[in-house]
Write an enzyme that holds these catalytic residues in place. Structure first.
Site, PDB file in Angstrom:
ATOM      1  CB  SER A 167      -0.856  -0.017   1.272  1.00 32.04           C
ATOM      2  OG  SER A 167      -1.337   1.266   1.567  1.00 32.04           O
ATOM      3  CD  GLU A 223      -2.155   5.314   4.325  1.00 28.97           C
ATOM      4  OE1 GLU A 223      -1.473   5.684   5.289  1.00 28.97           O
ATOM      5  OE2 GLU A 223      -2.971   6.049   3.744  1.00 28.97           O
ATOM      6  CE1 TYR A 269      -4.330  -1.533   5.416  1.00 24.75           C
ATOM      7  CE2 TYR A 269      -2.910   0.172   4.506  1.00 24.75           C
ATOM      8  CZ  TYR A 269      -3.726  -0.924   4.332  1.00 24.75           C
ATOM      9  OH  TYR A 269      -3.927  -1.414   3.061  1.00 24.75           O
TER      10      TYR A 269
END
Ligand code: GDP
Length: 321
Positions: free
Chosen positions: A127, A129, A151
């Site tokens: 991701s 992220e 996360y």
């Protein structure tokens, strides 16, 4: 016949990936979580041809046994606690599923390959992220990994595990996926929350859209394009990491405005309010990816731009409301 094992079959990407692999003539096996299987023996949108195996990804022994038994040619690890917002509430669960279980699955893949001698191709759904609050935009495969939420931190550990397993001889790929959306996206994500609520407002069944940070800028693409990138990465000659993104960012506010316009609702500002509880403790100002490598090596290009994406999601929600 090629055989694939997919985790995360009940999610948006799992369903599109299964469809894509079946269309290619691949035998698709998938792990289905016991608690979800109780309510729904077959996940929504999961094609009938997919062979489901009830199991929890965090049960490393059982998952290792499944990998040994199936000896898949390809493994796609899409299972994750997928909400950044939820990751602050349940960091241990996020760590167990998004990091530890992913690492155990890579280990199982490597062991299966070593035992049978047949190569296993492993694709990890990573991701944007992992980049946290990057100093420059767009980001690419060289951007420093500096997550700022549980996360992203867990995804970063799995991302590092991919590089490690690659060194040990596994065709292991980390696909650094930017936000990718579709009418199958659950409403806990901002895009679908917007399109489902806008459709309800257009049908006079709702009168408010309550959001958090309207200024966050994200690179939103079309989910089926992103699973196509995963398959291409699995089959590439060389295992390496890829950013998968459109390269174009828009703000949440832009998304709201485009969705209301598509639904034919004027003067959208009067329906929208901001709730500070929905504003995250840390939120990247802009996540925008440079997918040049995926384009050059995999021949991958996104097929759906922002306006078309919003239109497809709004139209689907209008049709079902
Ligand atoms: P994420 O990037 O995987 O966390 O995907 P989301 O769709 O959950 O969030 C995308 C962006 O929308 C983030 O910057 C959020 O802060 C922002 N956002 C603004 N309002 C909301 C909201 O009401 N719900 C969610 N989920 N995100 C919101």
């Amino acid at each position: 016949m090629r055989r694939a094992l997919v985790t995360g079959i009940s999610g948006q990407d799992g369903s599109y990936l299964a469809e894509r692999l079946l269309a290619d003539g691949v035998e698709v096996h998938a792990l289905h979580h016991p608690s979800e299987a109780r309510d729904r023996p077959r996940p929504a949108y999961c094609p009938d041809e997919v062979v489901l195996h009830i199991g929890d990804l965090t049960d490393h022994k059982a998952v290792g046994g499944l990998v040994r038994e199936l000896a898949p040619d390809e493994i796609y690890n899409l299972a994750a606690v997928s909400s950044v917002a939820r990751s602050w509430q349940e960091p241990e669960l996020v760590e167990a599923v998004n990091a530890t279980a992913a690492l155990a699955l890579m280990d199982a893949a490597l062991r299966a390959q070593q035992r049978t001698g047949a190569p296993v191709r492993f694709v990890q759904a990573s991701s944007a992220e992992i980049f946290g609050q990057p100093e420059q935009s767009p980001q690419d495969e060289q951007t420093p990994v500096r997550p700022v939420n549980p996360y992203g931190a867990a995804k970063a550990r799995a991302h590092a595990g991919i590089a490690e397993h690659r060194e040990r001889g596994l065709h292991a790929v980390s696909a650094i996926l930017y936000n990718h959306e579709s009418p199958r996206r659950p409403a806990q994500f901002v895009t679908r929350k917007i399109t489902s609520t806008v459709a309800a407002i257009a049908r006079k069944r709702a009168d408010r859209l309550v959001l958090g940070n309207l200024e966050a800028r994200r690179d939103w693409g079309w989910a089926p394009d992103y699973v196509d990138a995963l398959v291409r990465a699995a089959r590439a000659d060389l295992a390496q990491d890829f950013v998968v993104a459109t390269g174009v960012a828009h703000s949440v506010r832009d998304f709201v405005s485009a969705a209301f316009a598509r639904a034919g609702v004027d003067d959208w500002a009067r329906y929208v309010s901001v709730d500070s509880d929905l504003v995250r403790p840390v939120d990247a100002v802009e996540l925008r990816g440079d997918a040049t490598l995926a384009h050059d090596v995999l021949g991958w290009t996104p097929t759906v731009g922002f306006t078309e994406l919003v239109a497809r999601m709004v139209d689907a929600d209008l049709a079902s409301s």
